[in-house]
Design an enzyme around this catalytic site. Structure first.
Site, PDB file in Angstrom:
ATOM      1  N   HIS A   1       8.206   9.514   8.768  1.00 43.81           N
ATOM      2  CA  HIS A   1       6.985  10.015   8.109  1.00 43.81           C
ATOM      3  C   HIS A   1       5.800   9.090   8.419  1.00 43.81           C
ATOM      4  O   HIS A   1       4.715   9.551   8.783  1.00 43.81           O
ATOM      5  CB  HIS A   1       7.264  10.085   6.592  1.00 43.81           C
ATOM      6  CG  HIS A   1       6.089  10.444   5.732  1.00 43.81           C
ATOM      7  ND1 HIS A   1       6.118  11.490   4.840  1.00 43.81           N
ATOM      8  CD2 HIS A   1       4.855   9.881   5.592  1.00 43.81           C
ATOM      9  CE1 HIS A   1       4.949  11.558   4.204  1.00 43.81           C
ATOM     10  NE2 HIS A   1       4.163  10.593   4.640  1.00 43.81           N
ATOM     11  N   GLU A   2       6.030   7.772   8.302  1.00 44.31           N
ATOM     12  CA  GLU A   2       4.940   6.810   8.524  1.00 44.31           C
ATOM     13  C   GLU A   2       4.536   6.737  10.003  1.00 44.31           C
ATOM     14  O   GLU A   2       3.354   6.608  10.320  1.00 44.31           O
ATOM     15  CB  GLU A   2       5.319   5.420   8.000  1.00 44.31           C
ATOM     16  CG  GLU A   2       5.587   5.336   6.502  1.00 44.31           C
ATOM     17  CD  GLU A   2       4.502   5.943   5.639  1.00 44.31           C
ATOM     18  OE1 GLU A   2       3.321   5.920   6.033  1.00 44.31           O
ATOM     19  OE2 GLU A   2       4.841   6.474   4.569  1.00 44.31           O
TER      20      GLU A   2
ATOM     21  N   CYS B   1       3.256  12.625  -0.106  1.00 47.14           N
ATOM     22  CA  CYS B   1       2.463  11.713   0.714  1.00 47.14           C
ATOM     23  C   CYS B   1       1.300  11.220  -0.139  1.00 47.14           C
ATOM     24  O   CYS B   1       0.647  12.014  -0.814  1.00 47.14           O
ATOM     25  CB  CYS B   1       1.940  12.471   1.936  1.00 47.14           C
ATOM     26  SG  CYS B   1       0.908  11.451   2.997  1.00 47.14           S
TER      27      CYS B   1
ATOM     28  N   GLY C   1       6.156   4.004   1.303  1.00 47.02           N
ATOM     29  CA  GLY C   1       5.690   3.719   2.651  1.00 47.02           C
ATOM     30  C   GLY C   1       4.183   3.921   2.723  1.00 47.02           C
ATOM     31  O   GLY C   1       3.615   4.691   1.953  1.00 47.02           O
TER      32      GLY C   1
ATOM     33  N   HIS D   1       2.195   9.339  10.770  1.00 50.80           N
ATOM     34  CA  HIS D   1       0.821   8.990  10.383  1.00 50.80           C
ATOM     35  C   HIS D   1       0.094   8.278  11.529  1.00 50.80           C
ATOM     36  O   HIS D   1      -1.076   8.530  11.778  1.00 50.80           O
ATOM     37  CB  HIS D   1       0.808   8.063   9.163  1.00 50.80           C
ATOM     38  CG  HIS D   1       0.819   8.781   7.846  1.00 50.80           C
ATOM     39  ND1 HIS D   1      -0.168   9.660   7.467  1.00 50.80           N
ATOM     40  CD2 HIS D   1       1.689   8.738   6.815  1.00 50.80           C
ATOM     41  CE1 HIS D   1       0.099  10.132   6.260  1.00 50.80           C
ATOM     42  NE2 HIS D   1       1.227   9.591   5.829  1.00 50.80           N
TER      43      HIS D   1
HETATM   44 ZN    ZN Z   1       2.253   9.984   4.081  1.00 51.11          ZN
END
Ligand code: ZN
Length: 174
Positions: A136-137, A94, A46, A140
């Site tokens: 998770h994305e 990450c 990702g 961000h």
């Molecule tokens: Zn990340």
């Protein structure tokens, strides 16, 4: 398509909130292609636009395994509509935080509303690894990183360690 440089901590841009995309033009399409190219090149599953320095709410994911057919998905302006009570735990890495893994518990299933590359509104029900990856994305896009799940002490330690790796020149013995 261009492989972009991935920005790593402690760059302040990673803490910023990305802006919604209002229309999908050639710049946005090129950005999506570059994100895929950069993600595959880095062996990631990702990547969000902010990780290449662009504060737009777009991310790409592909959780297919090596021998499987690719399953690229680009999500524009993704919004979480529903999260399951059931949780799952993954050790997450990450691309913006080298050599660091954090065990994180997240809802096992999430339902996302987003715009695809053609501008159509879509829904996606994500389970397991895809659910974790998409959450998770999306974090961000809101300036949140996996190390924000840790205590300040641990977080500072990791950032210090990474800053040191970056500063040190290559060591050679001659
Ligand atoms: Zn990340």
């Amino acid at each position: 398509m261009t492989i972009k440089e991935i920005i790593t901590v402690p760059d302040e841009i990673l803490k910023k909130v990305s802006n919604p995309i209002e229309k999908i033009g050639s710049d946005e399409k090129k950005l999506i292609n570059d994100l895929f190219e950069t993600m595959y090149h880095s062996n990631g599953i990702g990547l969000a636009a902010v990780q290449v320095g662009i504060l737009k709410r777009v991310l790409v994911v592909d959780v297919s395994s090596k021998n499987e057919k690719k399953q690229p998905i680009a999500l524009i302006n993704p919004v979480i509509k529903n999260l399951s009570d059931e949780m799952s735990v993954y050790e997450e890495g990450c691309l913006s935080i080298p050599e660091t893994f954090v065990e994180i518990e997240r809802p096992k299933i999430c339902e996302i509303e987003y715009i695809d590359e053609k501008g159509s509104k879509k829904n996606l029900k994500c389970d397991g690894l895809l659910s974790t990856c998409v959450q998770h994305e999306i974090n961000h896009l809101d300036g949140k990183l996996i190390i924000d799940h840790l205590s300040k002490l641990k977080k500072d330690f990791i950032i210090k360690k990474i800053s040191k790796i970056k500063k040190n020149p290559d060591r050679v013995v001659v």
